[in-house]
Design a protein around this motif. Structure first.
Motif, mmCIF file in Angstrom:
data_model
loop_
_atom_site.group_PDB
_atom_site.id
_atom_site.type_symbol
_atom_site.label_atom_id
_atom_site.label_comp_id
_atom_site.label_asym_id
_atom_site.label_seq_id
_atom_site.Cartn_x
_atom_site.Cartn_y
_atom_site.Cartn_z
ATOM 1 N N GLU A 6 19.885 27.658 69.066
ATOM 2 C CA GLU A 6 18.545 28.106 68.687
ATOM 3 C C GLU A 6 17.668 28.228 69.926
ATOM 4 O O GLU A 6 16.867 29.151 70.041
ATOM 5 C CB GLU A 6 17.924 27.151 67.674
ATOM 6 N N LYS A 7 17.822 27.313 70.845
ATOM 7 C CA LYS A 7 17.040 27.348 72.090
ATOM 8 C C LYS A 7 17.332 28.627 72.876
ATOM 9 O O LYS A 7 16.421 29.252 73.417
ATOM 10 C CB LYS A 7 17.350 26.106 72.935
ATOM 11 N N ASP A 8 18.603 29.036 72.920
ATOM 12 C CA ASP A 8 18.966 30.282 73.603
ATOM 13 C C ASP A 8 18.279 31.483 72.951
ATOM 14 O O ASP A 8 17.771 32.372 73.641
ATOM 15 C CB ASP A 8 20.483 30.501 73.575
ATOM 16 N N LEU A 9 18.274 31.510 71.624
ATOM 17 C CA LEU A 9 17.637 32.611 70.908
ATOM 18 C C LEU A 9 16.132 32.627 71.154
ATOM 19 O O LEU A 9 15.534 33.690 71.344
ATOM 20 C CB LEU A 9 17.929 32.508 69.408
ATOM 21 N N LEU A 10 15.512 31.449 71.182
ATOM 22 C CA LEU A 10 14.082 31.374 71.450
ATOM 23 C C LEU A 10 13.754 31.848 72.863
ATOM 24 O O LEU A 10 12.725 32.488 73.086
ATOM 25 C CB LEU A 10 13.578 29.952 71.220
ATOM 26 N N LYS A 11 14.625 31.563 73.812
ATOM 27 C CA LYS A 11 14.425 32.052 75.184
ATOM 28 C C LYS A 11 14.452 33.578 75.211
ATOM 29 O O LYS A 11 13.662 34.213 75.908
ATOM 30 C CB LYS A 11 15.499 31.497 76.111
ATOM 31 N N MET A 12 15.378 34.173 74.450
ATOM 32 C CA MET A 12 15.452 35.635 74.370
ATOM 33 C C MET A 12 14.170 36.208 73.770
ATOM 34 O O MET A 12 13.653 37.222 74.239
ATOM 35 C CB MET A 12 16.649 36.072 73.530
ATOM 36 N N LEU A 13 13.648 35.553 72.740
ATOM 37 C CA LEU A 13 12.412 35.998 72.104
ATOM 38 C C LEU A 13 11.251 35.904 73.087
ATOM 39 O O LEU A 13 10.436 36.823 73.177
ATOM 40 C CB LEU A 13 12.129 35.152 70.854
#
Length: 61
Positions: free
Chosen positions: A48-55
């Motif tokens: 989830e942290k990786d996805l939030l970084k992308m966002l």
């Protein structure tokens, strides 16, 4: 370590009397891209942290 990512939420109406509160992890241009990331998330290939970084990199909101 403090979570520095934005917290974006969506209220999803299931029926006239049922609602869900959903946290936005990322945005996508196609449903296939979103499905690919769900598969990666569920198989622990991405977090989830990786996805939030992308966002965050997209600068949305």
């Amino acid at each position: 370590m403090k979570d520095r990512h934005r917290h974006l939420y969506v209220i999803h109406e299931l029926t006239e009397t049922k609602f869900e509160l959903c946290r936005v992890l990322n945005t996508y241009d196609t449903d296939s891209a979103a499905i690919d990331d769900v598969k990666k998330l569920l198989s622990n290939k991405i977090s989830e942290k990786d996805l939030l970084k992308m966002l965050d990199k997209k600068g949305i909101c």
